[in-house]
Design a protein around this motif. Structure first.
Motif, short mmCIF file in Angstrom:
data_model
loop_
_atom_site.label_atom_id
_atom_site.label_comp_id
_atom_site.label_asym_id
_atom_site.label_seq_id
_atom_site.Cartn_x
_atom_site.Cartn_y
_atom_site.Cartn_z
N ALA A 1 37.24 95.03 57.96
CA ALA A 1 36.67 94.50 56.80
C ALA A 1 35.26 93.64 57.11
CB ALA A 1 37.58 93.41 55.75
N SER A 2 35.18 93.29 58.52
CA SER A 2 33.90 92.60 58.93
C SER A 2 32.80 93.62 59.15
CB SER A 2 34.36 91.61 60.09
OG SER A 2 34.90 92.51 61.22
N ALA A 3 33.15 94.94 58.95
CA ALA A 3 32.13 95.88 59.17
C ALA A 3 30.88 95.71 58.29
CB ALA A 3 32.66 97.19 59.17
N ALA A 4 29.84 96.22 58.52
CA ALA A 4 28.86 96.46 57.72
C ALA A 4 29.02 97.29 56.48
CB ALA A 4 27.65 97.29 58.44
N ASP A 5 28.48 96.81 55.17
CA ASP A 5 28.72 97.64 54.15
C ASP A 5 28.55 99.06 54.21
OD1 ASP A 5 28.76 94.99 52.87
OD2 ASP A 5 26.78 94.96 52.18
N ILE A 6 27.68 99.62 54.88
CA ILE A 6 27.73 101.04 54.98
C ILE A 6 28.84 101.64 55.76
CG2 ILE A 6 26.23 103.08 56.09
CD1 ILE A 6 23.64 101.43 55.53
N GLY A 7 29.31 100.94 56.79
CA GLY A 7 30.69 101.40 57.61
C GLY A 7 31.74 101.32 56.67
N ARG A 8 31.81 100.29 55.95
CA ARG A 8 32.90 100.33 54.94
C ARG A 8 32.98 101.40 53.93
NH1 ARG A 8 31.91 94.41 54.62
NH2 ARG A 8 31.19 94.73 52.37
#
Length: 773
Positions: free
Chosen positions: A664-671
């Motif tokens: 969940a702490s990933a970058a928006d694009i990663g999520r």
């Protein structure tokens, strides 16, 4: 969040009004204005728009096929995907002027439709209707059954006729009220030239009632009012349980939505304060947040200090400090102090809204198994009608008994209802999505479960995925205690990651060291403390010392020094600690026969140290295109790769992999790129999701097998005339309940219960068929 086009204030004001209003097909002749559709939609990249339409009258796989195919034929529509759990369809279209007539098309297909689900927080009217219908059908079935027992035990003709008429009087209101749920759906399909599961059900019930009424009028010895009422009763049991299960699956989504604030206190430019509903909050608004309130939208702290409960985002219960400049995510709780924050997004674009959308999308994934199930259910109705007609013709030729031929044909219609087949896959996906959520894992696509169960290789990013991305001091024990104490006491005045790592050593040090100190933080450089006539600096070597520092240049990911009047006192080396459960995760995956490697853009020496400590292979200094190429080469060699990453540079690899996960702490694009998102710090989410995927696949095999075996056994028996309409109704309902009960056995990879998985080893051969479908 992905960047979206900012609407004008007029559009936003209009949209906030429309958000509370459902545009039903009943109003305005089933038409919706183009501007209403545009305001209800959101802008995507590459010139596309997307909207969610509530279709509350969908209830089966045939409905899904009809809706998706009908909308996909419209000009400009690139995708239409149904979520049967939430009874919504997500439509994406090319924004080239006038939007396509989505609601009108659904109306023409026989479905009620709303641009927004205005009844989301209202009473569940569908359940109330099903419950009342079930009660009436149960009352009628029970009383008619008691009268039938008297007839079966040898009542004289006059008593038999009386009981038949009483049974008819009881059956009529049950048929009208309880049966309308099926009749309404069947008629809506037939009048538009379609068919669905409710057509054979309705025909069977009406034929059973009509034949019974004919026999009663002509003083016949047989009547099947009990079969008609019991069929409705058992069908409604299955439909009510299915509705309850889908609503239970949505409790996770409802729980997330309940974390959203209802509004916020907005500070206007003229100094006045007004409480504003969360849907009316716009980027740039200044919000005053009190202790105990939830963050309404994604925001940035303007002023104030407080502690936050970020368990929604990180899964950690320990409070996190918040100060000016910090970015906040919607749904987190402000614990200790007031904050003044600036809204950075609309409510519909917030982190919390994104999680709700991901959870709702989970059940809507169209896996290969589900395509097989839906296609079979779609072909089932005409096949059942044909089988029933041929059965009638065959019995007429064989016996010439119209009564017997109609009775057997009715039994065939009833017993072959494809409810079990239609529930085989979606029920497993619904339960699996909920099990994953209970483990802190959000499933974005039901089809990802099928892909996740096939993986044989796991590729992990290092920083932020395998490690926490939070530095830890390595050489604290080797430095002089006085230097370490001084650096720690200075570091407590900063929230920088390196400062926090040093501040952990402040406990037990002499606080009086800095009683008279004046400490300031220099952005991008470090901390400066004035103690007496001396100046101490903690931060970058180029800023802290007067000459080039060789000692402590270090091999590690950071280089922080402490200086006194420009002279070096000590150098601090940091490393990035492993994420919780990393070693256990890799061990469990290895025991499952899965190959593991690190694929990182970090320096070779840093990656090597982590890889060697864990005993796995690694590749370092890999650019984003290199990650995609590496995963492509693995998959070209026949490997099924699960990519786990968090950064912007991991997004292409997440998309390229067979399946993907991100924290969940990933970058928006990663999520957005990942198939699954885990909310907790522990990396154990990876094997947990893998175990649940394996269990779900086994249960899908079992459900498909159960549905096929049931029909292979039931159809010949019914055609042979060994089954009455009443027994057919019970058997059909029990088959659906069996499939639902089997799906509910899903756990996190432990014992599957009544069935030995080895019994079903032959079923993986269905997988090529699933892909071709």
């Amino acid at each position: 969040m992905a960047m979206r086009r900012r609407t004008t204030e007029l559009e936003i004001a209009m949209a906030s009004g429309f958000a509370e209003k459902a545009f039903s097909t009943a109003a305005n002749g089933g038409r919706v204005r183009a501007d209403e559709l545009r305001l209800a939609s959101r802008v995507l990249k590459d010139g596309f728009r997307q909207v969610e339409i509530s279709v509350p009258t969908m209830h089966c796989g045939g409905c899904m096929q009809k809706v998706e195919k009908g909308l996909a034929k419209l000009p400009g529509v690139s995708e239409a995907r149904v979520n049967l759990t939430s009874k919504r369809v997500t439509v994406r279209w090319q924004d080239e002027g006038v939007p396509p007539p989505l609601v009108e098309t659904l109306h023409s297909l026989g479905f009620e439709a709303h641009l927004t689900d205005a009844k989301a927080d209202a009473k569940d009217h569908t359940f109330s209707e099903l419950l009342r219908a079930l009660a009436i059908a149960g009352f009628a079935a029970g009383n008619i059954m008691m009268l039938s027992v008297s007839v079966w035990t040898g009542a004289d003709p006059a008593t038999r006729d009386l009981f038949h008429w009483i049974s008819a009087a009881i059956a009529v209101p049950a048929l009208v009220y309880s049966g309308r749920i099926f009749f309404r759906s069947a008629w809506g399909a037939l009048r538009r030239g379609h068919t669905n599961m409710d057509v054979p059900i309705s025909i069977g019930v009406l034929l059973a009632f009509g034949l019974s009424l004919y026999e009663t009028i002509h003083h016949g010895s047989h009547a099947y009012f009990d079969a008609a009422a019991s069929l409705l009763f058992f069908l409604l049991i299955g439909r009510t349980l299915d509705h309850l299960m889908r609503e239970r699956a949505r409790t996770a989504v409802t729980g997330l939505a309940n974390l959203a604030a209802r509004g916020a206190l907005v500070l206007r430019p003229d100094g006045t304060r007004v409480y504003t509903p969360v849907d009316d909050l716009k980027p740039g608004m200044t919000i005053q947040l009190s202790a105990g309130e939830r963050i309404p939208v994604d925001a940035r702290v303007i002023s104030g200090q407080s502690n936050l409960d970020c368990s929604l985002v990180t899964g950690e219960s320990l409070p996190r400090p918040a100060s000016a400049g910090m970015l906040l995510q919607a749904g987190t709780m402000n614990l200790t102090g007031p904050l003044t924050i600036e809204a950075m997004s609309d409510a519909k674009d917030s982190f919390l809204a994104e999680m709700v959308r991901m959870m709702e999308a989970a059940e809507a994934g169209r896996s290969g198994f589900r395509r097989i199930s839906d296609r079979a259910a779609q072909l089932y109705a005409p096949a059942v009608h044909t089988a029933a007609f041929l059965t009638f013709v065959g019995w007429m030729i064989a016996t010439g008994d119209v009564h017997r031929a109609i009775t057997v044909a009715i039994a065939v219609l009833i017993i072959t209802c494809p409810c079990a087949l239609g529930l085989a896959v979606p029920m497993v996906q619904v339960v699996a999505a909920r099990r994953l959520f209970e483990k802190g894992i959000l499933l974005k696509d039901g089809g990802a479960l099928e892909r996740l169960a096939e993986i044989d290789t796991v590729v992990l990013d290092k920083t932020g995925t395998l490690t926490l991305g939070a530095p830890r001091l390595l050489n604290g024990e080797t430095l002089e205690p006085a230097i370490m104490a001084l650096a720690a006491r200075i570091a407590v005045h900063s929230q920088h990651p390196y400062a926090r790592a040093l501040a952990a050593f402040a406990d037990g040090t002499d606080v009086s060291l800095l009683d008279d100190a004046r400490i300031t933080e220099v952005s991008g450089a470090g901390l400066e403390a004035h103690i007496g006539e001396h100046v101490y600096r903690l931060g970058r070597p180029s800023w802290a010392v007067a000459e080039r520092v060789e000692a402590g240049a270090g091999r590690h990911s950071s280089n922080v020094v402490l200086s006194k009047d420009g002279k070096l006192l000590g150098a601090f080396e940091f490393s990035d600690p492993l994420r919780d459960g990393a070693a256990e995760t890799l061990q469990e995956l290895k025991q499952s026969g899965i190959a593991i490697e690190i694929l990182s853009g970090d320096r070779a020496e840093t990656v090597r140290r982590v890889a060697e400590s864990l005993g796995i292979a690694f590749s370092s200094d890999v650019r984003p295109d290199g990650k995609v190429a590496h995963i492509g080469s693995l998959q070209d060699s026949g490997r099924k790769v699960l990519m786990v990453g968090d950064g912007l540079n991991d997004a292409p690899a997440l998309v390229a992999a067979h399946a993907s996960m991100a924290p969940a702490s990933a970058a928006d694009i990663g999520r957005n790129a990942a198939d699954l998102v885990f909310l907790h710090e522990s990396l154990m989410a990876v094997p947990q999701a893998f175990r649940i995927a394996l269990s779900a696949r086994k249960l899908v095999y079992q459900n498909l097998a159960l549905a096929v075996i049931y029909n292979l056994c039931a159809v010949p028996i019914a055609i042979a005339g060994f089954v009455t309409p009443l027994v057919a109704a019970i058997a059909m309902s029990l088959s659906s309940l069996l499939v639902v009960a089997n799906a509910l056995r899903l756990r996190d990879g432990g014992r599957l219960g009544y069935f030995d998985a080895k019994t079903w080893d032959i079923l993986p051969r269905l997988r090529p068929v699933a892909r071709s479908a």
